[in-house]
Design an enzyme around this catalytic site. Structure first.
Site, PDB file in Angstrom:
ATOM      1  N   GLU A 284       0.827  -1.219   0.000  1.00  0.00           N
ATOM      2  CA  GLU A 284       0.000   0.000   0.000  1.00  0.00           C
ATOM      3  C   GLU A 284       0.855   1.261   0.000  1.00  0.00           C
ATOM      4  OE1 GLU A 284      -3.161   0.253   2.881  1.00  0.00           O
ATOM      5  OE2 GLU A 284      -4.404  -1.115   1.735  1.00  0.00           O
ATOM      6  N   HIS A 305       8.904 -26.354  -0.791  1.00  0.00           N
ATOM      7  CA  HIS A 305       8.304 -27.494  -1.498  1.00  0.00           C
ATOM      8  C   HIS A 305       7.092 -27.060  -2.307  1.00  0.00           C
ATOM      9  CE1 HIS A 305      10.809 -30.615   0.472  1.00  0.00           C
ATOM     10  NE2 HIS A 305      11.023 -29.579   1.276  1.00  0.00           N
ATOM     11  N   LYS A 419     -13.695  -0.221  -3.935  1.00  0.00           N
ATOM     12  CA  LYS A 419     -14.791   0.201  -3.054  1.00  0.00           C
ATOM     13  C   LYS A 419     -15.874   0.898  -3.864  1.00  0.00           C
ATOM     14  CE  LYS A 419     -12.117   1.066   1.156  1.00  0.00           C
ATOM     15  NZ  LYS A 419     -11.667   2.134   2.041  1.00  0.00           N
TER      16      LYS A 419
HETATM   17  O1  PA5 Z   1      -3.344   1.309   5.703  1.00  0.00           O
HETATM   18  C1  PA5 Z   1      -4.487   1.690   5.556  1.00  0.00           C
HETATM   19  O2  PA5 Z   1      -4.805   2.875   5.693  1.00  0.00           O
HETATM   20  C2  PA5 Z   1      -5.593   0.713   5.224  1.00  0.00           C
HETATM   21  O3  PA5 Z   1      -5.108  -0.578   5.087  1.00  0.00           O
HETATM   22  C3  PA5 Z   1      -6.656   0.721   6.306  1.00  0.00           C
HETATM   23  O4  PA5 Z   1      -6.092   0.344   7.520  1.00  0.00           O
HETATM   24  C4  PA5 Z   1      -7.805  -0.234   5.950  1.00  0.00           C
HETATM   25  O5  PA5 Z   1      -8.326   0.105   4.692  1.00  0.00           O
HETATM   26  C5  PA5 Z   1      -8.905  -0.159   7.000  1.00  0.00           C
HETATM   27  O6  PA5 Z   1      -9.418   1.133   7.102  1.00  0.00           O
HETATM   28  P1  PA5 Z   1     -10.266   1.595   8.333  1.00  0.00           P
HETATM   29  O7  PA5 Z   1      -9.450   1.479   9.552  1.00  0.00           O
HETATM   30  O8  PA5 Z   1     -10.634   3.021   8.032  1.00  0.00           O
HETATM   31  O9  PA5 Z   1     -11.491   0.691   8.398  1.00  0.00           O
END
Ligand code: PA5
Length: 443
Positions: A284, A305, A419
């Protein structure tokens, strides 16, 4: 410091001059972090967190964890991505994959899928057990955890009544905004904050990770102290570059040579979820603008393996970062047998960890011979302090890596695409126009 970066096996893949060529860019990236001049600097709260965290909230986390441990047999932690992986990674690394089989407080993680099977199974595990919930969502609007919370909250209210349910529900959310925070205030759920300047994947050392980790019985103070030791050490401008910056530099040099995939490998199965946390942190943070190293994680010997053949002889896309623990909390020595039916007496007298270390050397040498550059992140042990160091090491190296690539390591605009489509296909109010267009494409 418990962490040492061992680069001995990179000889032949990277020359010293290549480090010198990018050294000033690496130092500048790190300085940019410390001076908060980099893109995304509104999300740099994690950088000083090991020292600057809210002591009162920390105390409340400890107290809530103690309460959960005395009032519950089972804790369900609801969250996804950065609101889930860090807690589970630390609990399983410190407590093994069999943590729940041994622990008096079982911890299950939901809200990271939309699976009715997972939901039904975990709800089934709640039968006849004293249950607490910790719902974790910074935005409070992520569909997967919100859906899980709706179902589990109903279960809690039906079982305990509104008042007692409120004593068993703990909310970790944005400090001031969001639907979840509003509900928590109205329903009198105990609430913990995720600082505005700490993004999801950098939040394991906030209440997001600390409450479940403390509830699991681990020492969160030692975890923070380990992270602080790493922070203080990596704050120093050293000659040569410190291990954290050297790791970031190495990744960058190898990426530029076409090594597009990082294999984060480990010989301890309890590292499995930490590998998942690592993947999320780097994917990310770095995967943007058509750039970025694809992070993957492997557990050996299992993956030797399965994926081992590809790593040895498939496309030459990889470099490898092996995580190695120098001292394990337990060990077993192989005894000789008089009949030696299995012909294993050649390893008798050796401990399993010694045999494992030789397997690791064998694997790394084979991979190097197969054209896979390998480095090792050595940790002295598997304890809270060392794990805190490792978390901070990766967070800081990831930020520097992203800056070197010229991207903002603290946003995740690409996650919004799925989303948007999902909301449209579900006819969420406000998304109607896109719905028809998408439906046509699917048929
Ligand atoms: O690193 C990030 O920002 C994302 O992985 C969020 O943690 C994830 O999308 C969950 O979001 P939220 O805590 O708003 O539900």
């Amino acid at each position: 410091m418990s962490i040492v970066l061992n680069r001995n096996l990179l000889a032949g893949f990277i020359e010293d001059e290549e480090y010198l060529e990018i050294e000033s860019a690496v130092r500048q990236a790190d300085r940019g972090l410390r001076e908060a001049t980099v893109e995304g600097s509104e999300y740099l709260g994690w950088l000083r967190l090991p020292e600057m965290y809210d002591r009162q909230e920390f105390e409340r986390i400890q107290q809530a964890a103690d309460r959960i441990r005395t009032t519950s047999d089972l804790l369900i932690v609801i969250g996804i991505g950065g609101s889930y992986l860090g807690a589970r990674a630390v609990i399983e690394l410190l407590g093994s994959r069999y943590y729940n089989e041994y622990a008096s407080l079982k911890i299950y993680f939901l809200g990271n899928s939309i699976s009715p099977i997972e939901m039904t199974k975990v709800m089934g595990l709640c039968e006849g057990k004293r249950v607490s919930l910790n719902v974790v969502s910074k935005s409070g609007t992520t569909l997967e955890p919100a859906l899980a919370f709706r179902l589990l909250r109903k279960m809690m209210i039906e079982r305990y009544g509104r008042e007692e349910a409120a004593e068993r529900i703990y909310v970790t959310a944005d400090t001031s905004r969001g639907a979840l925070k509003a509900m928590a205030t109205q329903e009198h759920y105990e609430c913990f904050g995720i600082p505005d300047d700490v993004g999801g994947r950098y939040s394991v050392l906030t209440a997001v990770g600390l409450l479940p980790i403390a509830a699991a019985g681990f020492d969160i103070l030692k975890l923070m102290d380990g992270a602080k030791a790493a922070m203080l050490s990596y704050d120093q401008e050293t000659e040569p570059l410190n291990d954290c910056l050297t790791y970031a530099a190495t990744r960058y040099i190898l990426y530029k040579k076409g090594k597009l995939v990082e294999l984060c490998s480990c010989f301890e199965p309890s590292f499995t979820m930490f590998g998942e946390w690592f993947k999320q942190l780097f994917a990310e943070s770095e995967g943007k603008n058509g750039k970025g190293i694809f992070p993957s994680s492997l557990i050996y010997s299992t993956d030797l393996h399965s994926l081992g053949q590809y790593i040895q002889e498939g496309e030459r896309l990889f470099f490898e970062t092996l995580i190695q623990f120098k001292r394990l909390p337990v060990d077993i020595t192989i005894e000789p047998e008089a009949d030696d039916f299995d012909q294993l007496n050649y390893v008798s007298g050796h401990s399993m960890s010694y045999i494992d270390s030789k397997a690791a050397e064998g694997v790394l040498l084979a991979h190097v011979d197969g054209g896979v550059p390998c480095m090792i992140i050595e940790l002295s042990n598997i304890g809270e302090s060392a794990v805190g160091e490792l978390i901070y090491f990766f967070e800081r190296a990831c930020a520097v890596s992203g800056i070197l690539l010229g991207i903002n390591p603290f946003n995740q605009p690409g996650v919004e695409n799925y989303k948007l489509n999902m909301f449209s296909l579900l006819y969420k109010p406000g998304y109607e126009q896109r719905s028809e267009e998408l439906r046509k494409r699917m048929n």
